[in-house]
Structure formats: C-alpha cells, structure tokens
Design an enzyme around this catalytic site. Sequence first.
Site, PDB file in Angstrom:
ATOM      1  N   ARG A  78       0.826  -1.199   0.000  1.00  0.00           N
ATOM      2  CA  ARG A  78       0.000   0.000   0.000  1.00  0.00           C
ATOM      3  C   ARG A  78       0.860   1.249   0.000  1.00  0.00           C
ATOM      4  NH1 ARG A  78       1.860   3.185   4.257  1.00  0.00           N
ATOM      5  NH2 ARG A  78       1.251   2.449   6.321  1.00  0.00           N
ATOM      6  N   GLU A 135      -6.938   7.077   7.885  1.00  0.00           N
ATOM      7  CA  GLU A 135      -5.894   7.843   8.555  1.00  0.00           C
ATOM      8  C   GLU A 135      -5.369   8.935   7.638  1.00  0.00           C
ATOM      9  OE1 GLU A 135      -1.447   6.975  10.364  1.00  0.00           O
ATOM     10  OE2 GLU A 135      -3.010   5.470  10.651  1.00  0.00           O
ATOM     11  N   ARG A 179      -5.554   5.675   0.966  1.00  0.00           N
ATOM     12  CA  ARG A 179      -4.625   4.570   1.113  1.00  0.00           C
ATOM     13  C   ARG A 179      -4.920   3.628  -0.044  1.00  0.00           C
ATOM     14  NH1 ARG A 179      -2.391   3.103   7.049  1.00  0.00           N
ATOM     15  NH2 ARG A 179      -1.597   5.197   7.444  1.00  0.00           N
ATOM     16  N   CYS A 184       0.884  10.681   9.544  1.00  0.00           N
ATOM     17  CA  CYS A 184       1.858  10.165  10.514  1.00  0.00           C
ATOM     18  C   CYS A 184       3.267  10.279   9.954  1.00  0.00           C
ATOM     19  CB  CYS A 184       1.546   8.710  10.847  1.00  0.00           C
ATOM     20  SG  CYS A 184       2.662   7.992  12.089  1.00  0.00           S
ATOM     21  N   THR A 237       5.784   8.568  10.407  1.00  0.00           N
ATOM     22  CA  THR A 237       6.419   7.279  10.102  1.00  0.00           C
ATOM     23  C   THR A 237       6.172   6.854   8.660  1.00  0.00           C
ATOM     24  OG1 THR A 237       4.511   5.950  10.809  1.00  0.00           O
ATOM     25  CG2 THR A 237       6.142   6.523  12.492  1.00  0.00           C
ATOM     26  N   ARG A 279       4.178   0.617   2.307  1.00  0.00           N
ATOM     27  CA  ARG A 279       4.284  -0.471   3.270  1.00  0.00           C
ATOM     28  C   ARG A 279       3.983  -1.760   2.515  1.00  0.00           C
ATOM     29  NH1 ARG A 279       1.022  -3.380   6.967  1.00  0.00           N
ATOM     30  NH2 ARG A 279       2.316  -4.255   8.621  1.00  0.00           N
ATOM     31  N   ARG A 293       4.383  -7.418  13.083  1.00  0.00           N
ATOM     32  CA  ARG A 293       3.118  -6.992  13.666  1.00  0.00           C
ATOM     33  C   ARG A 293       2.170  -8.185  13.767  1.00  0.00           C
ATOM     34  NH1 ARG A 293       1.386  -1.247  10.775  1.00  0.00           N
ATOM     35  NH2 ARG A 293       3.372  -0.172  10.986  1.00  0.00           N
ATOM     36  N   GLU A 348      -0.904  -2.943  13.252  1.00  0.00           N
ATOM     37  CA  GLU A 348      -0.260  -2.340  14.416  1.00  0.00           C
ATOM     38  C   GLU A 348      -1.119  -2.488  15.661  1.00  0.00           C
ATOM     39  OE1 GLU A 348       2.371   1.696  15.201  1.00  0.00           O
ATOM     40  OE2 GLU A 348       0.735   1.734  13.751  1.00  0.00           O
TER      41      GLU A 348
END
Length: 373
Positions: free
Chosen positions: A142, A241, A245, A287, A289, A296, A325, A330
């Site tokens: 993603r 988020e 995505r 985020c 990160t 990812r 994970r 997460e």
Amino acid sequence: MSLSKSKCTRCEESCGKGKASVDVIRKLEAAFDKLASSNSTSLLKRYLTRTIFDDLKTRKTSFGSTLLDCIQSGLENFDSSIGVYAADPECYSLFAELFDPIIEAYHGFKKSDRQPPTAWGPVDTFANLDPKDEYIVSTRIRCCRTVKGYPFNPCMAADHYREIERQIVSVLNELSGEYRGIYHPLTGMPKDVQQNLIDSHYLFKEGDRFLQSANACRHWPTGRGIFFNDKKTFLVWVCEEDHLRIMCMQPGGNVGEVYRRLVGAVTELEKKLTFIRSDRFGYVTFCPTNLGTTIRASVHIKLPKLASNMDKLKNLAEKYHLQVRGTAGEHTESEGGVYDLSNKRRLGLTEHEVMKEMYTGISEILKHEKSAK
C-alpha cells in the site's frame, strides 16, 4: 472548490496563520507538565524539551493547527512510541524543531537529507517469494496520498471529508480493466457487511485509541469508505488515517504481481488527482512514520520455528529493516501463528529500493525459518 480553512479542534474560530488561543496554551502547559513527569519513552517526550515547547506552543498554521493538535495523542497515551501526528501538511515546517529530530530518530533521515525523486523501477524485478505456498498466506502493498488543499483529520471539517470523498470517488469510478470496481461508503453500510470486511482484513475500523486521541476519527463515518474491484486485489481506503490509502493484495507470495498492480493504479489516479509531494520529505502524510515513498509492503506469513523465539524473530526482522506486527496490523496480536512482516524504512529510499529491501528481507527470513531446528 476545496476549502482552505477549517475550525481548529482546540478553538472555535476559523483562523489564519497566527497565534494559538489562550485556552490552547493553557491546555498545552498542563499536559506538558504531566508528560515531563511521566515514565513515557516516546519520541515526543524525548525531543519536546522545555525550550522547544516554549518556542512552539503559540504557533498556528494557516489551517488553524496548533502544537496541541499535533501532540495530543502522545499527551494522552504515555505508552506511545512516537506520539506525534501532523494536523496538516504545514505542520512539518512550522513545528520543524519537534518533527525533525523525531523523523531523524525514526527514519535515520537527517535535516540535510532529501527524498529522492519517485522511481518505481522495473516491476519484473520481483518474483514469487513462496511458489509452493508453504509459508506466505498473502501479500499486500500500500501507499498513502494527500489531496492538495486540505488539512489532516485533526483539523478537518465535515465538508472536507465530503469534498475529498467526492473528488476521489469520481476518479475511481472511471477506472477500467482490473481496476474497475465499486465504492462502498461507510455511511449507510450494513453492520454485518462492515464487520465481514473488517474480519477479512479488507476494511479499516474505528477505535484505535492512538488515532482517537489524535482526533483522527472526527465526524465518523462521514466521507469514509472503501473501493475495491471484484477480486478484491485492488482497494482504496478513503479518509481513514490519510486522505487515500491505495493498496493491492492477493493470496500467496507473488510480490512482483502485486507491485505491478499498485504502480499501475497510482499512475492512473495521479492523472486526475493532485497529491502533495515535498522536495524534502516526498509524499506528505498524517503520521511521520509514513513519509517518503509511503510504501508499506507486507506479507502475512507462517513462521512456526522462528515464532517459538520471538526475540530471535524480532532481531532478525530488525537486521533486515522489517517490522513484525500482529495479523490485523499495528497494536494487534498474531492469529493462528500468522505474522505480518513489512518494510520499516520508507523515507530516504526510492519506491523500488523500498521494495527491494522488503523482498530481500523476507527472502532471508524464509531461509532462517527453513534451516531452523
């Protein structure tokens, strides 16, 4: 036409770039004292010194975001590992004294570093990691994107969500071939359908306490939804988020096939949507990160031998720049002995380099599993 301002989460007026309200500063002061005296090991606590705090506490972006909007999750969850989110794209520059050291600590990406230009590279570089289907249950890749002209969740009004949803869905509905699908808004979605999609690991859900504390669930479920094709090998999450995505997935370990599909999907969406890309950070996300490529790339994988010694598995993963994970992502646990392994590094590398690092890392993990006694 997109909205350029919204009501700040910590003050009631729509506001331009300027100073935070007295009420916001008062809340920040009280929360800072609690964080400073806590046993938190978050990057927020490590790098939010009193000097930096005093320098940043009065600042406010043109979207109305304050320091409180960025750090409220870490202030409420002392067990956070990071503790900060960007309330809008401007936060990375306006609150750079806090974001820069956190980004360097997490990514190893220094203030003088720059994200390389987008480079997907040859998609046929990557083969099937598990051709006999012995270990890898599924592969998912993603990436995240931010639509230009809008803040992130903490400062998004209901109209922001609706506008972003309308823009994205109109483009998704024009896709053809293997990308053709249907958009399913969360608003009005039957509970049993929603739960089935969540249980099948296709759909996001509300309730993550870190995101809740970050004010990332405002106006839920307005403007949120999922688009997927018939085979559910191409999916788009809208306003979870991040604004988008984009993900591709399928059973087994054919990384190359999944990557090819993702590259094609992103290329098509970029023809009609304008995404924010920073010369320094690459694609800008909620985020820190996820900055950079935002990619990812993960596998759900069965590792019965290595998983019998989780310290060893995590050390191996760290060696190859991978994250371990739970099956649902997460902050979750493994289900049925299946783990989620993905690349940790997204920033400072090209898209192809990120994929190569993940591909090599999973290959090495599999070698260790096969040779373990």
